[in-house]
Design a protein around this motif. Sequence first.
Motif: not given
Length: 111
Positions: A1-10, A15-16, A44-46
């Motif tokens: 399991m890998k969880i990463s984040t990225r800001p897109v505007y607000e 990403d899971m 937003l969980v992709n």
Amino acid sequence: MKISTRPVYEVLVVDMEGRLDSMAAGYGNDEMVKIVKGEHKKILVNLGKLEFISSAGLRVLLLGAKLLQGAGGQMKLCEANAFVNDVLATSGFASLISLYPTEAEAMKAFN
């Protein structure tokens, strides 16, 4: 399991990747709590790279959504594959958190 984040505007996109099952639920819970207690109130969980989700994984998403809602935020899900989508639908989860076919559609749905 890998969880990463990225800001897109607000919006913070989470990403899971891999399997969100009982083996990964502890890690998933810890990460989700950190994420929703952060500065972003639109998350937003992709699920596009999530291969499998179990009831323990559903609880991770539900915990995050409830914590975020309690803080005045919103959580949306997107890009679930057929298996994950079936699990979400069968469990009635789709009625609790909005699920969108694409990340772009989910982004537009934030108010």
